[in-house]
Scaffold this active site. Structure first.
Site, mmCIF file in Angstrom:
data_model
loop_
_atom_site.group_PDB
_atom_site.id
_atom_site.type_symbol
_atom_site.label_atom_id
_atom_site.label_comp_id
_atom_site.label_asym_id
_atom_site.label_seq_id
_atom_site.Cartn_x
_atom_site.Cartn_y
_atom_site.Cartn_z
ATOM 1 N N SER A 183 -32.858 -29.874 -52.410
ATOM 2 C CA SER A 183 -33.539 -29.191 -53.497
ATOM 3 C C SER A 183 -33.702 -27.696 -53.299
ATOM 4 O O SER A 183 -33.888 -26.961 -54.262
ATOM 5 C CB SER A 183 -34.909 -29.826 -53.722
ATOM 6 N N HIS A 211 -32.365 -34.261 -58.040
ATOM 7 C CA HIS A 211 -31.608 -33.114 -58.557
ATOM 8 C C HIS A 211 -30.165 -33.481 -58.897
ATOM 9 O O HIS A 211 -29.372 -32.609 -59.242
ATOM 10 C CB HIS A 211 -31.630 -31.967 -57.543
ATOM 11 N N LYS A 242 -37.124 -33.260 -64.031
ATOM 12 C CA LYS A 242 -36.107 -32.212 -63.959
ATOM 13 C C LYS A 242 -35.193 -32.325 -65.189
ATOM 14 O O LYS A 242 -35.554 -31.831 -66.240
ATOM 15 C CB LYS A 242 -35.405 -32.298 -62.626
HETATM 16 C C1 LIG Z 1 -35.660 -34.251 -53.873
HETATM 17 C C2 LIG Z 1 -36.936 -34.528 -54.576
HETATM 18 N N1 LIG Z 1 -37.445 -35.772 -54.547
HETATM 19 C C3 LIG Z 1 -38.606 -36.080 -55.156
HETATM 20 C C4 LIG Z 1 -39.320 -35.131 -55.846
HETATM 21 C C5 LIG Z 1 -40.620 -35.498 -56.490
HETATM 22 O O1 LIG Z 1 -40.434 -35.577 -57.868
HETATM 23 P P1 LIG Z 1 -41.572 -35.209 -58.935
HETATM 24 O O2 LIG Z 1 -41.892 -33.750 -58.755
HETATM 25 O O3 LIG Z 1 -40.883 -35.494 -60.212
HETATM 26 O O4 LIG Z 1 -42.734 -36.065 -58.671
HETATM 27 C C6 LIG Z 1 -38.835 -33.833 -55.917
HETATM 28 C C7 LIG Z 1 -39.596 -32.814 -56.661
HETATM 29 O O5 LIG Z 1 -39.536 -31.670 -56.541
HETATM 30 C C8 LIG Z 1 -37.621 -33.519 -55.273
HETATM 31 O O6 LIG Z 1 -37.134 -32.280 -55.298
#
Ligand SMILES: Cc1ncc(COP(=O)(O)O)c(C=O)c1O
Length: 395
Positions: A183, A211, A242
Site C-alpha cells: 500500500s 489495493h 478504495k
Molecule cells: C493492504 C490493506 N489492507 C487492509 C486495509 C484496511 O482496510 P480499511 O481501511 O478499508 O478498513 C488497508 C487500508 O488502508 C490496506 O491498505
C-alpha cells in the site's frame, strides 16, 4: 498527575511539527471528494486518495446509499450473527464470491477488521504464520492475535520466504499472508513464486487485495486474477474503502473455510454489521466496476503516463507497478516539509514515515484515480519537481 497521564504528557512529537508549521495530518476537506477538493476555502488537487476508480462522488452510488437508508434505516444495531443481517448483506456476499471466483464470501464492517478477525481464526498453537515484513498494519495486528509461531521474511524476498518455510514442521499448518499490492510502495507480491513455494511446502496462502481490487485483473478482480492464480490462493480479502467507494471489507474462500469463519471470526460475530448505506454503495460500485471497464483502462493509461514522467524528471519511485507512486525522500523532516510545500502549491499528497515504512525509506505517496486528467497530473508533477529541487531531494 497519574502515571499514565505523566507518561503520555511526554508525547510531544505532533506539537513539535505543529510549531514548525508542517504538521500534515487531519487536514479537513469541506467539499465533495473527487480529483479536486476544497480545503480551508482553497481548491486542492487530490493525489492522496485510495478511490482508484474515482467513484466516491458517483451519483448512482449516492442514490443507492440514500435509497437503502430510506428503506432500512441508518444502522443495523447488531452483529451479522444475531439481528444485523439484511438481505443486501447477503446479496453483496453472493455477488462478491462470484466476482472474486470463490465459493462464498463474508462481508465485515471494515477491511481492517477482516484481517484482524480472520487471521487469528485460521492458525493457532502448533501452526505457523509467515508474513512479508511490509504487510499492512491490519495483517500485523491479526498476526499478533494468533497463538501460532510468527515468522517474517524480508519484503518480497522469495529465498527468505523459503528459508522460513524450511523452519516449519512439515505436518503443521503454514499460513503465508501477503498484500497483493503493497500500500505504500505500490509494488506487487510475487504471487507466482509464492504459489510455487506453497505447493512445495504444502502451505496455505492468504492474499490481501485491498489495493488490487478495481485496479488489476479482469474488470478489477484483483492481482490473483491478474496472475491467473485465484484457484491456487486459498483465501482472498478486500475492502470497500478504495475502489468500491464505501467502507467495509470481505473475505472469500471455499465453503468450509467460510463456514468456519462465519461462526468464529470475532469481528464478524461480535461487531455490528455495516450500515445499509455502505452496503448498498458497495453493491452499486461493484456493478459499475463490471460494466464500465473504461475506468480501469483510463486508470492504467494515466498511471503509465505518470510513471514515465516521474522517472524522466528524476524522481526515485522504487519498484512500483501500480497507481500508487512512492516518491522517496529518505528524511522525515523533509518529507513533512515537501508535503506542506506541495499543499501550498495546491497539490495534496500523503507523507509516509515509520512505522508505515522503514526510517530510511520515508516518502510521499502519490496515488491516482481513474478520473484524473493528464493536465492535473502534469500540474502536480511540475509543482512537485519544483519542491523536490528546492529541498535538494532531487539535485
Ligand atoms: C493492504 C490493506 N489492507 C487492509 C486495509 C484496511 O482496510 P480499511 O481501511 O478499508 O478498513 C488497508 C487500508 O488502508 C490496506 O491498505
Amino acid at each position: 498527575m497519574g502515571l499514565l497521564q505523566e507518561k503520555l504528557s511526554k508525547f510531544r512529537l505532533p506539537q513539535m511539527y505543529m510549531e514548525k508549521g508542517v504538521y500534515p495530518y487531519f487536514r479537513e476537506i469541506d467539499s465533495h471528494q473527487d480529483t479536486e477538493v476544497m480545503m480551508d476555502g482553497k481548491k486542492v488537487l487530490m493525489f492522496g486518495s485510495n478511490s482508484y476508480m474515482g467513484l466516491t462522488y458517483d451519483q448512482r452510488i449516492i442514490d443507492a446509499a440514500i435509497a437503502a437508508t430510506r428503506k432500512y434505516g441508518t444502522g443495523c444495531a447488531g452483529s451479522r450473527l444475531l439481528n444485523g443481517t439484511l438481505d443486501i448483506h447477503v446479496q453483496l456476499e453472493k455477488e462478491l464470491a462470484e466476482f472474486i471466483g470463490k465459493d462464498e464470501a463474508l462481508c465485515f464492517s471494515t477491511g481492517f477488521t477482516v484481517n484482524e478477525g480472520v487471521i487469528p481464526q485460521l492458525v493457532g498453537r502448533g501452526d505457523y504464520i509467515i508474513c512479508d515484513d511490509r504487510d499492512h498494519a491490519s495483517i500485523v495486528d491479526g498476526r499478533r492475535l494468533t497463538f501460532a509461531t510468527q515468522l517474517k521474511y524480508k519484503h518480497n524476498d522469495m529465498e527468505a520466504l523459503e528459508k522460513e518455510l524450511q523452519k516449519c514442521e512439515p505436518d503443521a499448518i503454514k499460513l503465508i499472508v501477503v498484500d497483493s499490492v503493497f500500500s505504500m510502495e505500490g509494488d506487487l507480491a510475487n504471487l507466482p513464486e509464492i504459489i510455487r513455494l506453497k505447493k512445495k511446502y504444502n502451505a496455505t496462502v492468504y492474499v490481501d487485495e485491498a489495493h488490487g481490487v478495481g485496479v488489476f485483473g479482469r474488470n478489477g478482480r484483483g492481482v490473483c486474477d491478474h496472475f491467473g492464480l485465484t484457484d491456487e490462493v486459498d483465501i482472498i480479502m478486500g475492502t470497500f474503502s478504495k475502489s468500491l467507494a464505501s467502507i467495509g471489507g470481505f473475505v472469500a474462500a471455499d465453503k468450509d473455510i467460510i463456514n468456519w469463519l462465519r461462526h468464529n471470526a470475532r469481528s464478524y460475530i461480535f461487531q455490528a454489521s455495516s450500515t445499509p448505506a455502505a452496503t448498498a454503495a458497495a453493491i452499486e460500485a461493484l456493478h459499475i466496476l463490471q460494466t464500465e471497464p473504461e475506468r480501469q483502462e483510463n486508470l492504467w493509461k494515466i498511471t503509465n503516463y505518470a510513471l514515465k514522467r516521474f522517472r524522466e524528471c528524476g524522481f526515485e519511485i522504487g519498484d512500483t507497478e501500480s497507481p500508487i507512486i512512492p516518491l522517496y525522500v529518505r528524511d522525515t523532516d523533509k518529507t513533512f516539509l515537501v508535503t506542506k510545500m506541495a499543499f501550498d502549491e495546491g497539490v495534496f499528497i500523503n507523507p509516509v514515515i515509520p512505522p508505515a515504512c522503514a526510517p530510511q525509506d520515508t516518502l510521499v505517496r502519490f496515488a491516482l484515480m481513474a478520473t484524473h486528467t493528464k493536465e492535473q497530473i502534469d500540474y502536480a508533477i511540475d509543482k512537485l519537481l519544483k519542491c523536490f529541487k528546492e529541498l535538494e531531494i532531487i539535485k
